[in-house]
Design a protein around this motif. Sequence first.
Motif, PDB file in Angstrom:
ATOM      1  N   LEU A 159      37.919  48.045  49.954  1.00  8.89           N
ATOM      2  CA  LEU A 159      38.044  49.401  49.436  1.00  8.89           C
ATOM      3  C   LEU A 159      38.216  50.405  50.561  1.00  8.89           C
ATOM      4  O   LEU A 159      38.273  51.605  50.325  1.00  8.89           O
ATOM      5  CB  LEU A 159      36.788  49.762  48.625  1.00  8.89           C
ATOM      6  N   ASP A 160      38.312  49.902  51.808  1.00  9.36           N
ATOM      7  CA  ASP A 160      38.345  50.781  52.977  1.00  9.36           C
ATOM      8  C   ASP A 160      39.438  51.840  52.894  1.00  9.36           C
ATOM      9  O   ASP A 160      39.232  52.995  53.238  1.00  9.36           O
ATOM     10  CB  ASP A 160      38.574  49.956  54.252  1.00  9.36           C
ATOM     11  N   ASP A 161      40.643  51.432  52.448  1.00  9.01           N
ATOM     12  CA  ASP A 161      41.794  52.331  52.483  1.00  9.01           C
ATOM     13  C   ASP A 161      41.695  53.483  51.503  1.00  9.01           C
ATOM     14  O   ASP A 161      42.501  54.406  51.550  1.00  9.01           O
ATOM     15  CB  ASP A 161      43.087  51.554  52.186  1.00  9.01           C
ATOM     16  N   PHE A 162      40.717  53.442  50.608  1.00  9.33           N
ATOM     17  CA  PHE A 162      40.647  54.466  49.574  1.00  9.33           C
ATOM     18  C   PHE A 162      39.585  55.525  49.840  1.00  9.33           C
ATOM     19  O   PHE A 162      39.352  56.383  49.009  1.00  9.33           O
ATOM     20  CB  PHE A 162      40.390  53.803  48.216  1.00  9.33           C
ATOM     21  N   VAL A 199      35.229  53.407  41.451  1.00  9.32           N
ATOM     22  CA  VAL A 199      35.084  51.957  41.570  1.00  9.32           C
ATOM     23  C   VAL A 199      34.435  51.397  40.306  1.00  9.32           C
ATOM     24  O   VAL A 199      34.877  50.377  39.759  1.00  9.32           O
ATOM     25  CB  VAL A 199      34.241  51.586  42.808  1.00  9.32           C
ATOM     26  N   ALA A 200      33.401  52.088  39.825  1.00  6.88           N
ATOM     27  CA  ALA A 200      32.723  51.644  38.606  1.00  6.88           C
ATOM     28  C   ALA A 200      33.680  51.669  37.409  1.00  6.88           C
ATOM     29  O   ALA A 200      33.695  50.743  36.589  1.00  6.88           O
ATOM     30  CB  ALA A 200      31.516  52.541  38.327  1.00  6.88           C
ATOM     31  N   GLN A 201      34.493  52.724  37.318  1.00 12.73           N
ATOM     32  CA  GLN A 201      35.474  52.825  36.234  1.00 12.73           C
ATOM     33  C   GLN A 201      36.483  51.686  36.314  1.00 12.73           C
ATOM     34  O   GLN A 201      36.849  51.085  35.296  1.00 12.73           O
ATOM     35  CB  GLN A 201      36.205  54.166  36.314  1.00 12.73           C
ATOM     36  N   ALA A 202      36.958  51.400  37.532  1.00  8.93           N
ATOM     37  CA  ALA A 202      37.953  50.348  37.715  1.00  8.93           C
ATOM     38  C   ALA A 202      37.390  48.991  37.324  1.00  8.93           C
ATOM     39  O   ALA A 202      38.048  48.209  36.629  1.00  8.93           O
ATOM     40  CB  ALA A 202      38.433  50.327  39.165  1.00  8.93           C
ATOM     41  N   VAL A 213      33.280  37.666  37.790  1.00 10.02           N
ATOM     42  CA  VAL A 213      33.595  37.115  39.111  1.00 10.02           C
ATOM     43  C   VAL A 213      33.299  38.147  40.201  1.00 10.02           C
ATOM     44  O   VAL A 213      32.665  37.837  41.215  1.00 10.02           O
ATOM     45  CB  VAL A 213      35.072  36.673  39.187  1.00 10.02           C
ATOM     46  N   VAL A 214      33.743  39.386  39.993  1.00  9.96           N
ATOM     47  CA  VAL A 214      33.495  40.451  40.977  1.00  9.96           C
ATOM     48  C   VAL A 214      32.001  40.679  41.149  1.00  9.96           C
ATOM     49  O   VAL A 214      31.490  40.792  42.268  1.00  9.96           O
ATOM     50  CB  VAL A 214      34.194  41.756  40.538  1.00  9.96           C
ATOM     51  N   SER A 215      31.285  40.737  40.030  1.00 13.40           N
ATOM     52  CA  SER A 215      29.849  40.990  40.093  1.00 13.40           C
ATOM     53  C   SER A 215      29.107  39.865  40.799  1.00 13.40           C
ATOM     54  O   SER A 215      28.283  40.101  41.689  1.00 13.40           O
ATOM     55  CB  SER A 215      29.298  41.161  38.676  1.00 13.40           C
ATOM     56  N   LEU A 216      29.408  38.623  40.409  1.00 15.11           N
ATOM     57  CA  LEU A 216      28.704  37.480  40.989  1.00 15.11           C
ATOM     58  C   LEU A 216      28.997  37.322  42.475  1.00 15.11           C
ATOM     59  O   LEU A 216      28.106  36.976  43.256  1.00 15.11           O
ATOM     60  CB  LEU A 216      29.096  36.194  40.249  1.00 15.11           C
ATOM     61  N   TYR A 217      30.249  37.595  42.869  1.00 17.88           N
ATOM     62  CA  TYR A 217      30.612  37.400  44.269  1.00 17.88           C
ATOM     63  C   TYR A 217      30.173  38.557  45.153  1.00 17.88           C
ATOM     64  O   TYR A 217      29.491  38.365  46.151  1.00 17.88           O
ATOM     65  CB  TYR A 217      32.121  37.190  44.388  1.00 17.88           C
ATOM     66  N   GLY A 251      45.365  48.514  42.489  1.00 17.71           N
ATOM     67  CA  GLY A 251      46.321  49.362  41.793  1.00 17.71           C
ATOM     68  C   GLY A 251      45.667  50.591  41.193  1.00 17.71           C
ATOM     69  O   GLY A 251      46.165  51.712  41.327  1.00 17.71           O
ATOM     70  N   TYR A 252      44.525  50.390  40.551  1.00 18.03           N
ATOM     71  CA  TYR A 252      43.828  51.511  39.910  1.00 18.03           C
ATOM     72  C   TYR A 252      43.334  52.514  40.941  1.00 18.03           C
ATOM     73  O   TYR A 252      43.543  53.721  40.815  1.00 18.03           O
ATOM     74  CB  TYR A 252      42.648  50.979  39.092  1.00 18.03           C
ATOM     75  N   LEU A 253      42.688  52.011  41.987  1.00 14.77           N
ATOM     76  CA  LEU A 253      42.140  52.903  43.007  1.00 14.77           C
ATOM     77  C   LEU A 253      43.254  53.590  43.788  1.00 14.77           C
ATOM     78  O   LEU A 253      43.128  54.745  44.187  1.00 14.77           O
ATOM     79  CB  LEU A 253      41.224  52.123  43.950  1.00 14.77           C
TER      80      LEU A 253
END
Length: 262
Positions: A159-162, A199-202, A213-217, A251-253
């Motif tokens: 998420l660095d670039d955002f 980020v939460a919305q995305a 998958v995102v949450s577990l990882y 894409g969303y961010l």
Amino acid sequence: MVALLEKERELKLWESYHSKGDYQAREKLIEAYAPLVKYVSGRLALFLPPTVEADDLFGYGALGLIQAIDRFDPSRGVKFTTFALARIRGAILDGIRQGDWLPRSLRQKERQLREVQQDLANKLGRFPTEEETAAELDMTLEDFRQLLHELSQTTFLSLDDFFPESAGPGETNPASHIPAPQTWEPSHLLSQKEMKDLVAQAIDKLGEKERLVVSLYYYDGFTRKEIAEILGVSESRVSQLHTKAILRLRGYLGSKKGDLQG
């Protein structure tokens, strides 16, 4: 994270290095915080291909740790582990990007897939399904999933670039720019809160398995194998779900980046 040095011992080492130029103290700090490099490189390696050597990741991270120690200012009120983790991760990501081991053809496919997914999301008001994306790309579902498998060897969450505070090489992670709490301006706090909200919305817009998958990882620290066992799918399928999630988040961010900087 458990402290790697006792507070009093750490303060003495920082004072010896920064105030007196004691390079033995510097070496002791590097040695004491080396486990951070192993931790970060190990986490990033989970979703990278076998062609990316673990020793290379550790080497990039070690340079990040040394930069962190040389540039850290204890008087700013930021924990060194917070500062160092950002520098280490940023250095590893920079090393991977500069290596440019992603084939140009695959990079073009990733870009095309991201653009198609974002266009469909804008039209549909939601993230598209695999079937909808495959149809838009004029691909069979099997070929689309094969593409996801190939891309799963190249993508990792960044998420660095955002973040508005991102800077040049070695300074891409926003945590490396966090000032002492007493110096935070309301505008800085607002942008950080807005970023977290986005980020939460995305993530909330992802499919159920992709969210899991995102949450577990990223939040619970499970490995790809462990996630596969939890979901009852293959590790390859976990990689595909991870890739879909990352491309959608990017894409969303990316589409919302202007909202933060406007």
